[in-house]
Design a protein around this motif. Sequence first.
Motif, PDB file in Angstrom:
ATOM      1  N   ARG A  48     -13.754 -10.359   6.323  1.00  7.59           N
ATOM      2  CA  ARG A  48     -13.328 -11.747   6.176  1.00  7.59           C
ATOM      3  C   ARG A  48     -14.537 -12.696   6.093  1.00  7.59           C
ATOM      4  O   ARG A  48     -14.375 -13.910   5.999  1.00  7.59           O
ATOM      5  N   ARG A  58       0.853  -1.189   0.000  1.00 10.04           N
ATOM      6  CA  ARG A  58       0.000   0.000   0.000  1.00 10.04           C
ATOM      7  C   ARG A  58       0.888   1.239   0.000  1.00 10.04           C
ATOM      8  O   ARG A  58       1.615   1.480   0.962  1.00 10.04           O
ATOM      9  N   HIS A  88      -0.629   0.166  11.969  1.00 15.39           N
ATOM     10  CA  HIS A  88      -1.486   0.111  10.784  1.00 15.39           C
ATOM     11  C   HIS A  88      -1.382  -1.231  10.065  1.00 15.39           C
ATOM     12  O   HIS A  88      -2.266  -1.589   9.299  1.00 15.39           O
ATOM     13  N   THR A 133      -6.932   0.998   4.761  1.00 13.68           N
ATOM     14  CA  THR A 133      -6.480   1.425   3.432  1.00 13.68           C
ATOM     15  C   THR A 133      -6.447   0.231   2.484  1.00 13.68           C
ATOM     16  O   THR A 133      -5.882  -0.804   2.822  1.00 13.68           O
ATOM     17  N   SER A 134      -7.067   0.370   1.358  1.00 15.51           N
ATOM     18  CA  SER A 134      -7.144  -0.639   0.293  1.00 15.51           C
ATOM     19  C   SER A 134      -8.077  -1.800   0.654  1.00 15.51           C
ATOM     20  O   SER A 134      -8.306  -2.672  -0.178  1.00 15.51           O
ATOM     21  N   ARG A 135      -8.603  -1.797   1.854  1.00 13.57           N
ATOM     22  CA  ARG A 135      -9.502  -2.864   2.252  1.00 13.57           C
ATOM     23  C   ARG A 135     -10.966  -2.463   2.087  1.00 13.57           C
ATOM     24  O   ARG A 135     -11.794  -3.271   1.692  1.00 13.57           O
ATOM     25  N   PRO A 137      -6.577   3.968   9.417  1.00 13.65           N
ATOM     26  CA  PRO A 137      -5.602   3.748   8.319  1.00 13.65           C
ATOM     27  C   PRO A 137      -5.366   2.271   8.020  1.00 13.65           C
ATOM     28  O   PRO A 137      -4.921   1.937   6.918  1.00 13.65           O
ATOM     29  N   GLN A 138      -5.678   1.404   8.983  1.00 10.73           N
ATOM     30  CA  GLN A 138      -5.506  -0.035   8.735  1.00 10.73           C
ATOM     31  C   GLN A 138      -6.396  -0.510   7.590  1.00 10.73           C
ATOM     32  O   GLN A 138      -6.155  -1.565   7.016  1.00 10.73           O
TER      33      GLN A 138
END
Lengths: 336, 336, 336, 336
Positions: D24, A274, A284, D51-53, D48-49
């Motif tokens: 999940r 990312r 993170h 991000t892209s998820r 922020p964890q």
Amino acid sequence: MKVRVGIIGATGYTAYEAIRLLLRHPHAEVTAVTSRQDEGLSIAAVHPQLTSRLDLPLQPLDIDSFAQQCDVAFCCLPHGASAETVKQLRQANCKVIDFSADFRLTSVAEYETWYGVKHPWPEQVGQVAYGLPELFADQIKDADLIANPGCYPTSAIMPLAPLIQAGAIHCEDIIVDSKSGVSGAGRSPKLGTLYCETNESIAPYAIGAHRHQPEMNDIIGRFSGSKTNILFTPHLTPMDRGILSTIYVRPQAADAKRVREIWRQTYRDSPFVRVVDHIPGTKHVAGTNFVDLAVKEAGDRLVLVAAIDNLIKGASGAAVQNLNCIFGWDQTLGLL
Amino acid sequence: MKVRVGIIGATGYTAYEAIRLLLRHPHAEVTAVTSRQDEGLSIAAVHPQLTSRLDLPLQPLDIDSFAQQCDVAFCCLPHGASAETVKQLRQANCKVIDFSADFRLTSVAEYETWYGVKHPWPEQVGQVAYGLPELFADQIKDADLIANPGCYPTSAIMPLAPLIQAGAIHCEDIIVDSKSGVSGAGRSPKLGTLYCETNESIAPYAIGAHRHQPEMNDIIGRFSGSKTNILFTPHLTPMDRGILSTIYVRPQAADAKRVREIWRQTYRDSPFVRVVDHIPGTKHVAGTNFVDLAVKEAGDRLVLVAAIDNLIKGASGAAVQNLNCIFGWDQTLGLL
Amino acid sequence: MKVRVGIIGATGYTAYEAIRLLLRHPHAEVTAVTSRQDEGLSIAAVHPQLTSRLDLPLQPLDIDSFAQQCDVAFCCLPHGASAETVKQLRQANCKVIDFSADFRLTSVAEYETWYGVKHPWPEQVGQVAYGLPELFADQIKDADLIANPGCYPTSAIMPLAPLIQAGAIHCEDIIVDSKSGVSGAGRSPKLGTLYCETNESIAPYAIGAHRHQPEMNDIIGRFSGSKTNILFTPHLTPMDRGILSTIYVRPQAADAKRVREIWRQTYRDSPFVRVVDHIPGTKHVAGTNFVDLAVKEAGDRLVLVAAIDNLIKGASGAAVQNLNCIFGWDQTLGLL
Amino acid sequence: MKVRVGIIGATGYTAYEAIRLLLRHPHAEVTAVTSRQDEGLSIAAVHPQLTSRLDLPLQPLDIDSFAQQCDVAFCCLPHGASAETVKQLRQANCKVIDFSADFRLTSVAEYETWYGVKHPWPEQVGQVAYGLPELFADQIKDADLIANPGCYPTSAIMPLAPLIQAGAIHCEDIIVDSKSGVSGAGRSPKLGTLYCETNESIAPYAIGAHRHQPEMNDIIGRFSGSKTNILFTPHLTPMDRGILSTIYVRPQAADAKRVREIWRQTYRDSPFVRVVDHIPGTKHVAGTNFVDLAVKEAGDRLVLVAAIDNLIKGASGAAVQNLNCIFGWDQTLGLL
């Protein structure tokens, strides 16, 4: 039928993490766990988190029986010991993902200098795929033996290699200042990793002398015309897990925007990378296989920041990702 | 009769630490504590550790009455607000040790650029002793106003200044990678310093853009013929206190041995500087006014390591040390 | 001339803490430090915090030479080993403050049951002052041998004993639920006290079976007509230091106000006891010799809360306080 | 087609954890996230964890549009505010899992006494399934509104309810001494949950006065002929997550073996309950939906120990487990 994975040296933190991930994997299962010191105990006696999840006894390693029980070995032995075992496992036709450093470097001499032991299987050195699928997918696909990357090198190679390859930064002036959680130091009782020694303290160690420094130079050097000269300083940080690498480089006609473009281009098919605009912290990525990458301009330098979970992308997650690549599965199986 | 010290802005961590140290001081006593927000509360209601130790009410700051109650002010206000108050305190003839950054830089323009406020007392800028007794003893002795150093700068200036002065390292290629405990961020409730945000995580912030960077360049520049060019990256580290600075420099015909010689020579009369052969961690200096300094050779660079307690040598201990210098007492009073 | 104190078994956390406190003591000095395992090293090699503070080599224990170098021994050996050494030290006319449990209980049988060893000096058992000056000042004054209290017992005895003595609570229904920092488990490398085992986790251990349970019953029983029946559960808590004991008792015609009165009356001359109205946490007493006591009413029970620093009031601070009492000095010397 | 879940009040720790688990989940997806304070930001800007998820904007809550976007609401609002919203969501035909305490108690009067607000939807009180599938599966199945249990109550009810029901312990003498990680206190910036306030400290709070005490009595009382009388003391513990409850009870002709039998029988079909022989710590269940239960005999009492992850089994994992039950899916989907 599921692919059968055995864990050799199953009592440490990376081994536990590998088991935890594999329990969630749709196409793989853990069928054997070995330990010399805790033979006879159940795996859950050593890792209470596994109670009701995995019911296997720790057995001493017998190559033949292991190879009958397992299609793939995750070999979590220390360097030196590992190569010897890997050799036997390969002869017994077991695929191996080797967590040790034994097959990461391309030079036997360099290995013997830094690791202080004679290499048990020198002919194999330089022939083994380095297990970063984001950069070495072609070599990993169909490989029977993979050198699982070091945790610190992963956090340095992933931001640096594409920039070196693109000529965006100078090779000879790179500083990698890394901060790692304590789990990186392993699970053997030692004064230095007691709670009261590491808690509420941060300190560097092995300044410019850590074995991961030649690994960084070796791997990144493959992307460069000339040899890189990386100065690496690891720090023991009061947290369980995570590596944060702050990397100081000199740009060659590249700015932060260009760095992000190179990263995004290189890793366009890499689901775990990312490129972020904020500054990442290890929290993170904790518990995940992600690599968060950021860059800031600072005077005549660029500062690259990479955050990973040392036990996952820095060890067991990478191993599962490599497993996925070997078998041609989606890279993310068991990892999201 | 004891010297009477008042603490302005007494509810924060540095203020508490100053009080704690002064309670142990043979020649000083705390006679007033001020706070706008917690006026009327006892100091022990805000700092329960002080129960039975100090029985003073928090009062709003009234310069005249404060100056009657106190010989010296420890001014723990934020920048901008501090200079304004310092001016009034000086006019009321109170000696001042200013914990803010308002009088640390020598240039008003630089101050206003980095701090984004108009300086309330510009005539004084450049006239104020910088409170590192190890390097500026002459200016501190008999001073009425002292700029107490920033925490990060202390950890960078003390190892760097003597080397710059001796010409042992290059001025223009210095990287200071610092790791600080969370107390450095103050005691105001903010998302970023909540336990669950900072615990189990490390992250850089303000890369190349922190206000302590010009402070380092300004102070170290005084020891150099040419301007230094320091790149400074602070990191928020999951611990209460401590700063560890890992500093990358290029030697000029100097090796680690020479660096230690220069340090030992410069600091031969400085009881709080310890030049050590091992690699220091912040825990070695926690709760003390010590600065532990070490150096390692690494390729073509030297890596300097400095460890301090950010609340003591990086703030309140330095203030007490300055107090000792102003009054001609032994530097270590209240600090060992 | 200062009283000369020697530390036997000087490599652990309590030994370090004792040295740190004694370095600040006006009438005592550390003149010898012993260690079997680290013989020959300097004390600062084992405790880097002591660099430049104390320059003594670790020597193996030779009773005669030790007794010539020291007036008082702080004996930090494990139980069993300690009593043997204490006996010899006393025969060599050295005063002893014994950090072990060997002389805390009054019954040899009880000792041998709980500690599983034959007592090396049974005649002395029951003759030794228990080193809580707040409760046993008369016995401590002029004593040559003192049993320094256990850390958990200190946190339970100080709130309970006065209430038992006053008949304010029932003897037979007392639960002590204690939470201790990891330093209480000592400095020997063990799996259970590795950073990654204890960090981010809390767990009880030795439920109803900890050796400090009979110590609590023995000492508190001295204040009671009938035997007390304390159920004690310690918990390993992810922090360096501190003990918080939450104690559940049944009042006998006493409320919270009465409890505070009894405490304030009992401890009116005890500078280290603070009866507080807020609920204390271990951080309020960290680094100090204080005991913070609070009480809340909850249904038909009273909940007592005691907070101490396990290494100071729970060990080395108590030892220094006992030293002060033996020599007739002010109790607080070296401790505020 | 997947079941669409919306998170109301999505900026806190439990909301993040719910999203993480749902990402999940094979049959559910997150389709809306709401926040008043951070409207317009992306969910990844706040967490922020992610991000892209998960790429969703935080929207203000509009019941109609929310009900069109979502089949189920995870309502993470504070008490009082929650019931009001829940009412509207139900009227818009959205299923609701309510993380607040608004529908946990059976008595409006009790609710209003403990929570200090008028209940916004009193008719519903006492009609709502309590979301512990291990004990209330019948009520949860096919429910449209579920009161997700409190974190502390989960850790107390699960060990106690079966024993109370079996008559194995006395109702009127139960002490629950709980230790919780700091995430239980939420993500709003407050002095009390700053890193430097809670790190390296443990302290009880709300002794005998916490709102989870009546919840424990209410729910456990349903398994008893007579009312239970639980004394509950929570402690803030320096760790991110986890609850460890140490529970003191008086047996009625039951020993540890019998307790384990009752637990194993009650929870024979409950995949998340583990009755263990060792003493569990919170780390054994961190990041999981497991409840680890143990028991020790201690004099005339039994000591029960329960460990959960407060954010998972104590909040978001329970919510997902309830979701699974509502839709008739395997309880463990998304949770192993």
